[in-house]
Write a protein that holds these residues in place. Sequence first.
Motif, mmCIF file in Angstrom:
data_model
loop_
_atom_site.group_PDB
_atom_site.id
_atom_site.type_symbol
_atom_site.label_atom_id
_atom_site.label_comp_id
_atom_site.label_asym_id
_atom_site.label_seq_id
_atom_site.Cartn_x
_atom_site.Cartn_y
_atom_site.Cartn_z
ATOM 1 N N ARG A 1 -22.284 -35.999 23.408
ATOM 2 C CA ARG A 1 -21.822 -35.056 24.425
ATOM 3 C C ARG A 1 -22.118 -33.634 23.984
ATOM 4 N NH1 ARG A 1 -17.348 -38.333 23.851
ATOM 5 N NH2 ARG A 1 -16.102 -36.601 23.050
ATOM 6 N N ARG B 1 -8.874 -27.301 33.247
ATOM 7 C CA ARG B 1 -9.751 -26.430 32.457
ATOM 8 C C ARG B 1 -9.794 -25.020 33.051
ATOM 9 N NH1 ARG B 1 -10.090 -30.579 29.552
ATOM 10 N NH2 ARG B 1 -7.978 -29.855 29.372
ATOM 11 N N LEU C 1 -16.489 -27.169 29.018
ATOM 12 C CA LEU C 1 -15.401 -27.829 28.287
ATOM 13 C C LEU C 1 -14.865 -29.068 28.999
ATOM 14 C CD1 LEU C 1 -13.468 -24.749 26.955
ATOM 15 C CD2 LEU C 1 -14.814 -26.389 25.645
ATOM 16 N N ARG D 1 -16.390 -31.383 30.090
ATOM 17 C CA ARG D 1 -17.162 -32.538 29.610
ATOM 18 C C ARG D 1 -16.741 -32.991 28.226
ATOM 19 N NH1 ARG D 1 -20.859 -31.831 33.813
ATOM 20 N NH2 ARG D 1 -19.760 -30.024 34.570
ATOM 21 N N GLU D 2 -15.718 -32.334 27.651
ATOM 22 C CA GLU D 2 -15.249 -32.606 26.297
ATOM 23 C C GLU D 2 -16.393 -32.735 25.310
ATOM 24 O OE1 GLU D 2 -12.724 -35.931 26.885
ATOM 25 O OE2 GLU D 2 -11.353 -34.739 28.106
ATOM 26 N N GLN E 1 -18.816 -32.599 22.065
ATOM 27 C CA GLN E 1 -18.694 -32.629 20.612
ATOM 28 C C GLN E 1 -19.485 -31.474 20.026
ATOM 29 O OE1 GLN E 1 -20.233 -36.599 21.140
ATOM 30 N NE2 GLN E 1 -18.817 -37.320 19.556
ATOM 31 N N HIS F 1 -10.028 -27.690 21.542
ATOM 32 C CA HIS F 1 -10.911 -28.816 21.849
ATOM 33 C C HIS F 1 -11.763 -29.247 20.666
ATOM 34 C CE1 HIS F 1 -9.926 -28.718 26.139
ATOM 35 N NE2 HIS F 1 -9.893 -27.412 25.995
ATOM 36 N N PRO G 1 -14.804 -28.591 19.363
ATOM 37 C CA PRO G 1 -16.205 -28.998 19.340
ATOM 38 C C PRO G 1 -16.902 -28.279 18.174
ATOM 39 C CG PRO G 1 -15.925 -27.255 20.935
ATOM 40 C CD PRO G 1 -14.578 -27.463 20.280
#
Lengths: 275, 283
Positions: A104, A140, A171, A173-174, A176, A206, A208
């Motif tokens: 992701r 979000r 964000l 899309r969460e 990584q 979050h 990432p």
Amino acid sequence: MATHPRGLTVIPERSAVPPPVHGVLADERTATTDGTVVVRDLVRAYGLGEGDGRVLRGLDLSIAAGEFVAILGRSGSGKSTLLRALAGLDHDVHGTGTIAVPDRVSVVFQDSRLLPWARVLDNVTLGLRGPRVRELGVERLAEVGLAGRERAWPTELSGGEQQRVSLARSLVREPQLLLADEPFGALDALTRIRMHGLLRDLCARHEPAVLLVTHDVDEAIVLADRVIVLDAGRIALHVEVGIDGPRDPADPRFADLRAQLLAALGVPLTERTVS
Amino acid sequence: MSALTAPRALVAPRPTAVPRARRRTTRRLGPGRAIPGGAALGLLALLVVWSIGSATGLIDQRTLSAPWTVVTTTGELLEQGRLQENLAVSAQRAFLGLALGIVLGTLLALVSGLSRVGEALIDGPVQVKRAIPSLALLPLLILWLGIGETMKVVTILLGVFIPVYIHTHNGLRTIDSRYVELAETVGLSRWAFVRRIVLPGALPGFLLGLRFAVTGAWLSLVVVEQINGTAGIGYMMELARTYGQTEIIVVGLVLYGVLGFGSDALVRLVQRRALTWRRTLAD
């Protein structure tokens, strides 16, 4: 190009490797599961560049999961090329190397790149499907301080608000890995400072891994765990920021780091101004 | 600096003329404030000129009937039922041709705009068709399809799909590549890309094409109905020509004009509704 003013890099006049055929990407691209980024021996070349046209010259880079890395570099140093390579957006270049990125990946561009014909919430949830998508999008949007603006058109928002929508879109899309290509470059100084705080909070929540491409030395120091200076397609400097707590430009460690980074960017002492 | 001469107003402001603070409420370089009922103003002017000309005898009744004659003739034709009957036939042809033409034009524009093979195969023939007038194609269509309804609808279709194709294709091809890049980064599927980016992006072009298409449909109608028909407004006018009934011809002309203007206004209304997100010079 061949000699750096401070003599940091010396590039051979002519590479022994023949320039690759235009538009041939001979990459090895894999996905990592643990959210890390590994780049090995990355070469990117444009057909009409200087010398052999190479913009990235055997670049190695690793980013740990959840780590915030900022990349500084002058125009043409290859920082955007690196980001586009990681995003898988480089179709018109040729190059080799291995890239391993998480599944992701989200990208934030310098322009907010909102679809003008879609309302704010539809922009945030673009391309997502599922029962909870709208709910997540609203969440979000609230997180970036735009609760209640779901039905607005992008043109009704200010530049800073548009960029916040774009952050919400990445964000939701969460990711990584969050790739940000000078995301605050088009904003005014005050809005930019506010956006720095917002981005820091969002990343803390979050977690990432972030690769932030920027021109702004202070922005890099304020936000990143690690700063990399790119010069002529190679890493010229690599420093851990290592300042605990709030990063205050008045802090002597902040000033030291800034001086170090500006030197690596080839800015002479006399031209440095403290903002 | 001394070589430059500053505008006089800068050097010596006239002491008497204190500029009143007048706030501009419209854009300085814009077309100005919207005129209420502006769309009908030009038509109204034309009607006034026509009425004055007829009343003063400047316009001969035999060459162009007076507006009031047109009104009374319309009334008579309505009483006889001839007008409704012919209008129904004409409208059906126009709508059918228009609907099929819009579908064909949009489909061809999508295929041609989204694939290189499609463009290579479709764009050339469409451009050639564009250069051939419908009137010149008519003898061939009559040979192929006879003189029935099919021929008439196909002729209208062929006139309609061209502007829809041209403008939709253009709108589609001028979608900013940055949005295509965005679609790649958020992982849109081919279909989602078409639905979320291509279609809305090409909508302004499509609607412009539609404006040309709706008036084009009525224009093609005239051609097919006047050449050979047994019903329709064009047929009614053709019949009137043989009997020298100028007033019926003018009724037909006015009707065509009203229909064309009305359908264009309708599309413009749709345009305003569908493109609320746009900020343009006219706003």
